[in-house]
Design an enzyme around this catalytic site. Structure first.
Site, short mmCIF file in Angstrom:
data_model
loop_
_atom_site.label_atom_id
_atom_site.label_comp_id
_atom_site.label_asym_id
_atom_site.label_seq_id
_atom_site.Cartn_x
_atom_site.Cartn_y
_atom_site.Cartn_z
N ARG A 81 -0.96 -1.26 22.94
CA ARG A 81 0.04 -1.25 24.08
C ARG A 81 0.37 0.30 24.27
NH1 ARG A 81 4.41 -2.72 22.91
NH2 ARG A 81 4.18 -3.61 20.87
N TYR A 221 -7.08 -3.51 26.51
CA TYR A 221 -6.40 -3.85 25.39
C TYR A 221 -5.33 -5.33 25.60
CZ TYR A 221 -3.06 -4.65 21.46
OH TYR A 221 -2.55 -4.96 20.59
N GLY A 222 -5.30 -6.22 24.59
CA GLY A 222 -4.62 -7.38 24.62
C GLY A 222 -3.19 -7.26 25.55
N LYS A 230 2.59 -10.46 27.19
CA LYS A 230 3.76 -9.52 26.82
C LYS A 230 4.43 -9.45 28.33
CE LYS A 230 4.35 -9.47 22.72
NZ LYS A 230 3.51 -9.21 21.77
N HIS A 250 10.72 -12.39 22.20
CA HIS A 250 9.80 -12.23 21.24
C HIS A 250 9.99 -12.56 19.99
CE1 HIS A 250 7.33 -8.43 19.50
NE2 HIS A 250 6.43 -9.38 19.77
N SER A 272 6.85 -5.81 16.64
CA SER A 272 5.42 -5.85 16.58
C SER A 272 4.81 -5.23 15.39
CB SER A 272 4.62 -4.86 17.80
OG SER A 272 5.35 -5.42 18.94
N CYS A 274 5.47 -6.64 12.64
CA CYS A 274 6.67 -6.56 11.35
C CYS A 274 6.66 -8.14 10.85
CB CYS A 274 7.87 -6.21 11.91
SG CYS A 274 7.81 -4.50 12.19
N ASP A 297 4.68 -15.66 18.30
CA ASP A 297 5.07 -14.30 19.10
C ASP A 297 6.13 -14.49 20.01
OD1 ASP A 297 4.36 -11.56 18.94
OD2 ASP A 297 3.43 -11.91 21.04
N ARG A 392 -7.45 -6.92 15.82
CA ARG A 392 -6.75 -8.21 16.05
C ARG A 392 -7.88 -9.43 15.99
NH1 ARG A 392 -0.88 -8.22 17.34
NH2 ARG A 392 -0.48 -6.04 17.11
P1 GTP Z 1 2.68 -8.52 16.35
O1 GTP Z 1 1.45 -9.62 16.45
O2 GTP Z 1 2.12 -7.22 16.64
O3 GTP Z 1 3.78 -8.91 17.08
O4 GTP Z 1 2.91 -8.75 14.70
P2 GTP Z 1 3.79 -9.53 13.84
O5 GTP Z 1 5.13 -9.49 13.99
O6 GTP Z 1 3.02 -11.08 14.09
O7 GTP Z 1 3.33 -9.22 12.35
P3 GTP Z 1 2.16 -9.85 11.36
O8 GTP Z 1 2.77 -11.19 10.90
O9 GTP Z 1 0.80 -9.92 11.96
O10 GTP Z 1 2.18 -8.76 10.18
C1 GTP Z 1 2.03 -7.48 10.50
C2 GTP Z 1 1.76 -6.87 9.17
O11 GTP Z 1 2.78 -6.94 8.11
C3 GTP Z 1 0.56 -7.35 8.35
O12 GTP Z 1 -0.15 -6.49 7.99
C4 GTP Z 1 1.05 -8.03 7.37
O13 GTP Z 1 0.16 -8.28 6.32
C5 GTP Z 1 2.35 -7.42 7.02
N1 GTP Z 1 3.54 -8.55 6.44
C6 GTP Z 1 3.67 -9.40 7.15
N2 GTP Z 1 4.54 -10.12 6.30
C7 GTP Z 1 4.92 -9.38 5.47
C8 GTP Z 1 5.78 -9.50 4.16
O14 GTP Z 1 6.47 -10.41 3.97
N3 GTP Z 1 5.70 -8.38 3.13
C9 GTP Z 1 4.95 -7.15 3.36
N4 GTP Z 1 4.95 -6.32 2.50
N5 GTP Z 1 4.01 -7.18 4.49
C10 GTP Z 1 4.21 -8.18 5.42
C1 SPV Z 2 2.46 -6.97 20.05
O1 SPV Z 2 2.34 -5.82 20.17
O2 SPV Z 2 3.73 -7.36 19.87
C2 SPV Z 2 1.50 -8.14 19.82
C3 SPV Z 2 0.43 -7.39 20.39
O3 SPV Z 2 1.80 -9.08 19.75
S1 SPV Z 2 0.16 -7.49 22.29
O4 SPV Z 2 -0.31 -8.48 22.72
O5 SPV Z 2 -0.74 -6.52 22.34
O6 SPV Z 2 1.21 -7.07 22.62
MN MN Z 3 3.92 -9.68 19.16
#
Ligand code: GTP
Ligand code: SPV
Ligand code: MN
Length: 608
Positions: A81, A221-222, A230, A250, A272, A274, A297, A392
């Site tokens: 983004r 991009y997404g 979003k 979110h 994002s 996290c 999400d 992704r």
């Molecule tokens: P978006 O799709 O961008 O909104 O991301 P998200 O909030 O869904 O995050 P996601 O669950 O994809 O995790 C993002 C990164 O954090 C990945 O590389 C995970 O492996 C890492 N991660 C997720 N949960 C944990 C956790 O409990 N501990 C640690 N150390 N890393 C984590």
């Molecule tokens: C984020 O960045 O919070 C995502 C990926 O979930 S995107 O759809 O590109 O916003």
């Molecule tokens: Mn997200």
């Protein structure tokens, strides 16, 4: 596919009796001058046609090892983004302040019309009718995306409910809908060959919330291009929710069943990259607990019968690939094994599968990295990643083994707790409970996190990200915070308990103090025990924390020092945090809800 094709006189109505939609499509076609217009029906035949076209044009590589799945690499400049190119064009600047970019709507439309003029030359213009949430909802939330990208069309097939059934219902009810116009901004001259990932250095991701309209230009991009996600489900929907008394957030939505069979639904807002998708698909490590996913999400939450009900408006996962493996998120791996998926900016194996950092402990001997170069583990040791950090996977939610049946319920699920969290190396303990709704809103409004690769720009910089919505609030952020406070007053009995979590605090050696992933179920257990009134908590200046021994650590492989490092409330760290919160709050001027400045005063007093 209902193809309506002409090159010179662009057809007006195409496939629809919805007169207003037909007119909008005609206007866009006149401006952007595509070679042909296709009304997308959302069918498997359409998917097959477009994915095979994308293979032929070099955008997709068909994966030999996963059924009906495809690999794509974006232009290296179009991987995330673009927050500095994202605008909220409310009629006056105050409507977008203080956290959004703003431009006068007429000025922006003039500028972007110049960019759009002729921008689909040599291309197909696709019209995608879609609904965010369920077609059977009391108020179906329609959208139509016009795009010149087939990659966007097939991604929308996964991420939203799209096609003929949606269009038919829109026609029958003469429905209003959110208008999304998207172009990659790469017209083709007669005889000019296309590139695998057309895009433009000039990018604009623009929202006109008062018109429920989105204009996106220059990116494939997404989050910049799949406009249901979003742009609509957060930025436009948050403005609708503010006007109509609901919430567009979110947040993941998780169904938890404790060993006694009691169900709680939990929503969680993390910035994002996290941990939302991972928590939404958690496999609890503690015996007797079951977790199922409703959403990973976005949550749309409305009040009914004295409760707050959440719906996942999406139909697919657009998940961060790196870090996703059998050991961390087995459910995601099983989901993608089911096929029907698109992978963007990950590495490929020579035998036609995908790989990324963290999928397995050992990297394969040979890979083709996301740039298309040969890659070996030695490159990895030298610091070259095989997959982009924001690469992704895009996969239908129904393929997730842990999907809750309630995912299909248009009425959603009643939420009993909201979690906030972020990536903080210091300061923020593993889990804290807010004292009440206003305190919870304060906690949400001051959430801070280190920036990630999900957005272009520096990574690892601590910034405030209120409710994990900083890049997604479609109106004045002060009004957004006031909306949270006001809902708490109007619906006092309906509001969930609020918690703050941090899986990312570091220990003395710099590693993660808390093992995270499945072990986060131990924190969820304490949260449910709090909801059920099964455990007491200890008061601190920042809220309620677990009493010694109340966090279930049976069988957990973590030293006492590490546990202390993860869970500790440190008044020194918090005294250092206060000026940062004060500085953040000054941004809001007289739009800062008085309830939140009162909470800040409480915190300062309690720390003294
Ligand atoms: P978006 O799709 O961008 O909104 O991301 P998200 O909030 O869904 O995050 P996601 O669950 O994809 O995790 C993002 C990164 O954090 C990945 O590389 C995970 O492996 C890492 N991660 C997720 N949960 C944990 C956790 O409990 N501990 C640690 N150390 N890393 C984590
Ligand atoms: C984020 O960045 O919070 C995502 C990926 O979930 S995107 O759809 O590109 O916003
Ligand atoms: Mn997200």
């Amino acid at each position: 596919m209902t193809a309506t094709t002409t090159t010179t006189n662009i057809p007006t109505t195409g496939g629809t009796s919805h007169a207003e939609l037909a007119q909008w499509v005609a206007e866009v076609a006149e401006l952007t001058t595509p070679d042909r217009i296709v009304w997308c029906d959302g069918s498997r035949a359409e998917w097959d046609q477009l994915t095979s076209d994308l293979v032929d044009s070099g955008t997709f590589v068909r994966l030999e090892q996963k059924p009906n799945s495809f690999w794509a690499a974006s232009d290296p400049t179009d991987v995330a983004r673009v927050e500095d190119r994202t605008y909220i064009c409310s009629p006056d600047e105050q409507g977008a302040g203080p956290t959004n970019n703003w431009m006068d709507p007429d000025e922006m439309k003039g500028l972007m019309s110049d960019l759009y003029r002729g921008c689909m030359r040599g291309r197909t213009m696709y019209v995608i009718p879609f609904v965010m949430g369920h077609l059977e909802a009391d108020i179906p939330m329609y959208g139509v995306e016009i795009t010149d990208s087939a990659y966007v069309v097939v991604s929308m097939h996964i991420m939203a409910r799209v096609g003929s059934a949606v269009l038919k219902q829109m026609e029958e009810t003469d429905a209003g809908y959110v208008k999304g116009l998207h172009s990659v901004g790469y017209p083709l001259e007669e005889g000019q060959a296309d590139v695998p990932w057309p895009c433009n250095d000039t990018k604009y991701i623009v929202h006109f919330p008062h018109e429920r309209t989105i204009w996106s230009y220059g990116s494939g991009y997404g989050g910049n291009a799949l406009l249901g996600k979003k742009c609509y489900a957060l930025r436009i929907a948050s403005a609708m929710a503010h006007d109509e008394g609901w919430m567009a957030e979110h947040m993941l939505i998780l169904k938890l069943t404790n060993p006694e069979g009691k169900v709680h639904y939990i929503a969680a807002a993390f910035p994002s990259a996290c941990g939302k998708t991972n928590l939404a698909m958690i496999e609890p490590t503690i015996p007797g607990w079951k977790a199922e996913m409703v959403g990973d999400d976005i949550a749309w939450m409305r009040f009914r019968d004295g409760k707050l009900y959440a719906v996942n408006p999406e139909n697919g996962l657009f998940g961060v690939a790196p870090g996703t493996g059998k050991a961390t998120n087995a459910n995601a791996i099983l989901a993608i094994e089911g096929g029907n998926s698109i992978f963007t900016n990950v590495a490929r194996t020579p035998d036609g599968d995908v790989w990324w950092e963290g999928m397995t402990k050992e990297a394969p001997e040979h890979l083709i990295d996301w740039h298309g170069n040969e890659w070996t583990p030695a490159d990895g040791e030298a610091g070259t990643l095989s997959a982009h950090p924001n690469s992704r996977f895009c996969t239908p939610i129904v393929q997730t083994p842990c999907a809750a049946p309630e995912f299909n319920d248009p009425n959603g699920v009643p939420i009993s707790a909201i979690l906030f969290g972020g990536r903080r190396k210091t300061t923020v303990p593993l889990v804290t409970q807010a004292r009440d709704w206003d305190h919870g809103t304060f906690i949400g409004s001051t959430v801070s996190s280190e920036t990630t690769a999900a957005a272009a720009g520096a990574v690892g910089v601590v910034r405030r990200d209120p409710m994990a919505m900083l890049p997604f609030i479609g109106y004045n952020a002060g009004d957004y915070l006031q909306h949270w406070v006001n809902l708490g007053k109007e619906h006092a009995g309906a509001m969930p308990e609020v918690f703050l979590v941090n899986w990312f605090r570091r220990d003395a050696d710099g590693g993660f103090a808390w093992p995270g992933f499945g072990e986060n179920s131990r924190v969820l257990k304490w949260i449910v025990d709090r909801l059920e009134g099964n455990v007491d908590a200890v008061e601190t200046p920042i809220g309620l924390v677990p009493a010694a021994g109340d966090l279930d650590t049976d069988g957990l492989d973590v030293s006492a020092e590490q546990l202390e490092a993860a869970t500790r409330f440190d008044s020194e760290e918090w005294r250092a945090e206060v000026p940062l919160i004060e500085e953040w709050f000054t941004k809001f001027g007289d739009k800062l809800p008085p309830e939140l400045s009162a909470e800040l005063d409480n915190l300062k007093k309690a720390l003294d």
